[in-house]
Design a protein around this motif. Structure first.
Motif, PDB file in Angstrom:
ATOM      1  N   UNK A   1     -27.529 146.077 -21.808  1.00 31.68           N
ATOM      2  CA  UNK A   1     -26.403 146.116 -20.876  1.00 31.68           C
ATOM      3  C   UNK A   1     -25.101 145.859 -21.624  1.00 31.68           C
ATOM      4  N   UNK A   2     -24.188 146.820 -21.553  1.00 27.52           N
ATOM      5  CA  UNK A   2     -22.903 146.723 -22.249  1.00 27.52           C
ATOM      6  C   UNK A   2     -21.766 146.669 -21.232  1.00 27.52           C
ATOM      7  N   UNK A   3     -20.880 145.718 -21.408  1.00 29.04           N
ATOM      8  CA  UNK A   3     -19.742 145.586 -20.506  1.00 29.04           C
ATOM      9  C   UNK A   3     -18.640 146.571 -20.891  1.00 29.04           C
ATOM     10  N   UNK A   4     -17.732 146.815 -19.959  1.00 27.16           N
ATOM     11  CA  UNK A   4     -16.576 147.655 -20.248  1.00 27.16           C
ATOM     12  C   UNK A   4     -15.747 147.043 -21.366  1.00 27.16           C
ATOM     13  N   UNK A   5     -15.609 145.716 -21.356  1.00 24.97           N
ATOM     14  CA  UNK A   5     -14.829 145.046 -22.396  1.00 24.97           C
ATOM     15  C   UNK A   5     -15.450 145.259 -23.772  1.00 24.97           C
ATOM     16  N   UNK A   6     -16.777 145.176 -23.865  1.00 26.15           N
ATOM     17  CA  UNK A   6     -17.446 145.363 -25.150  1.00 26.15           C
ATOM     18  C   UNK A   6     -17.258 146.787 -25.658  1.00 26.15           C
ATOM     19  N   UNK A   7     -17.408 147.764 -24.777  1.00 25.73           N
ATOM     20  CA  UNK A   7     -17.258 149.161 -25.172  1.00 25.73           C
ATOM     21  C   UNK A   7     -15.840 149.463 -25.646  1.00 25.73           C
ATOM     22  N   UNK A   8     -14.864 148.971 -24.910  1.00 22.79           N
ATOM     23  CA  UNK A   8     -13.473 149.252 -25.270  1.00 22.79           C
ATOM     24  C   UNK A   8     -13.040 148.470 -26.508  1.00 22.79           C
ATOM     25  N   UNK A   9     -13.593 147.265 -26.689  1.00 25.15           N
ATOM     26  CA  UNK A   9     -13.304 146.498 -27.911  1.00 25.15           C
ATOM     27  C   UNK A   9     -13.855 147.233 -29.128  1.00 25.15           C
ATOM     28  N   UNK A  10     -15.051 147.800 -28.993  1.00 30.27           N
ATOM     29  CA  UNK A  10     -15.631 148.575 -30.083  1.00 30.27           C
ATOM     30  C   UNK A  10     -14.790 149.810 -30.387  1.00 30.27           C
ATOM     31  N   UNK A  11     -14.344 150.503 -29.329  1.00 31.86           N
ATOM     32  CA  UNK A  11     -13.529 151.704 -29.526  1.00 31.86           C
ATOM     33  C   UNK A  11     -12.205 151.366 -30.204  1.00 31.86           C
TER      34      UNK A  11
END
Length: 399
Positions: free
Chosen positions: A81-91
């Motif tokens: 499970x990946x949060x929106x914050x984690x995905x956008x921080x990675x991007x």
């Protein structure tokens, strides 16, 4: 608060792209990109049908935007499970490391975390990705799509076997493919170890290669060319790599014990135990040695099968070979090389040359005992070789 789960056919990346946009920007349902059944092992018991998931009306925490389904070397499925914050921080970390946001060519399946992140990076950059779509990976088709990129900065993400096919086509005289390789401002290569030989061949053509390291639990690659990106931190604990940073997953859906085993709090930070052996030097550069669970004892010596595999793949004709363990009456266990039928890879001369090269590099115990040919390398839903099935096939063929 919670939100619904939405399963999206990963063979339609344009639909995954729209669903991710809604999940990240409009509070839409959490996205579960799912591949069509491939016939490969995805559950512990061979032949067992996977349980339907998610069930009707199932929900997840409000902050979860993406769920990546994976099958590890044990075959036990994970739902990361990946949060929106984690995905956008990675991007954001990726854009910073690559010199800016740009346009992406998606050449990986959208149910891989690396494929999904190409779409997330596109959303963050507000650019329209070029989608390879279904079918086998073909160098000329990839090159044709690369010409459609019209942004000042152009990127793509590949696995080593895709890069190898592009390099081979360019070396064979395809000017179109060679021009396409040079057209990108960055070609991320991950999923498996990238051999030094393949990287050098690609760079000789003019490709800008960036090797990546990460997993679904870290929202994809968080180490570029051995250096952590953004605010990611990598350390070693008892020889095992651990990662901390804003790109970490929330955990595994419905598996609190498994989540607790992989994620923990220490030194005022949350850490992910990668399951990889490695080291971090004084300058922060990361070296990955191999999986903790992919080590054998041969003749009393510890052998890292991942290291053997890296050495084997540098041998001509064996860049897609897989190394597995086999029982041996004398040594206990020995490394065995498994390749798809090629017609000449299993000659005795090839084996002796390979044994000599690996022995000089890694020691006597690491030298492969034999080369076994199979009609097709079975793969997990993640696209990685199914090492459990390969070991069984190798043993059966030897018997």
């Amino acid at each position: 608060m919670t939100r619904e789960l939405r399963v999206v056919d990963a063979s339609r990346p344009e639909e995954v792209f729209v669903a991710l946009r809604e999940a990240l920007t409009a509070g839409g349902a959490a996205v579960v990109p799912r591949s069509a059944p491939s016939g490969t092992r995805s559950m512990p018991e061979p032949g067992a049908a996977p349980e339907p998931w998610p069930s009707a009306g199932e929900r997840v925490a409000q902050n979860v935007a993406l769920v990546i389904e994976t099958s590890g070397s044990t075959g036990v499925p994970k739902r990361v499970a990946l949060s929106a914050d984690a995905l956008l921080a990675s991007a954001a970390a990726s854009a910073s490391a690559l010199g800016g946001q740009g346009q992406w060519l998606l050449a990986l399946p959208a149910h891989y975390v690396a494929g999904a992140q190409v779409l997330v990076r596109s959303l963050a950059a507000e650019t329209e990705p070029i989608l390879y779509g279904g079918g086998h990976f073909e160098a000329e088709r990839f090159a044709s799509l690369a010409q459609e990129l019209d942004h000042d900065l152009r990127f793509t993400s590949l696995v080593p076997v895709q890069l190898a096919r592009l390099v081979e086509a360019a070396e064979a005289g395809s000017r179109t493919v060679a021009d396409a390789l040079r057209r990108f401002d960055g070609i991320l290569v991950g999923g498996q170890a990238l051999s030094t030989q393949l990287r050098e061949r690609a760079e000789a053509i003019g490709a800008r290669i960036v090797s990546t390291y990460g997993s679904s639990e870290t929202a994809g690659g968080c180490v570029y060319d051995r250096v952590p990106i953004g605010t990611a931190v990598v350390r070693t604990v008892d020889g095992q790599l651990e990662i901390s940073g804003p790109m970490l997953a929330e955990g595994y859906l419905g598996e609190p014990d498994r989540t607790a085993a992989a994620f923990h709090e220490a030194d005022d930070a949350r850490w992910y135990r990668t399951g990889d052996l490695g080291s971090v030097d004084d300058a922060g550069r990361v070296t990955v040695l191999g999986r903790v669970d992919n080590v054998i004892i041969s003749g009393g010596e510890k052998v890292l099968l991942d290291a053997v595999e890296r050495a084997v793949r540098e041998h001509p004709g064996l860049h897609e070979a897989v190394v597995v363990a086999a029982e041996d009456a004398r040594w206990g266990q020995v490394p065995v090389v498994v390749v798809e039928v090629s017609g000449e890879a299993t000659s005795s001369a090839t084996l002796e040359t390979l044994r000599r090269a690996v022995r000089e590099r890694l020691g006597r115990a690491a030298a492969p005992a034999r080369i076994v040919e199979v009609d097709r390398l079975p793969r997990l839903n993640s696209g990685k070789p199914d090492r459990v099935v390969l070991a069984r096939l190798a043993a059966a063929l030897e018997a």
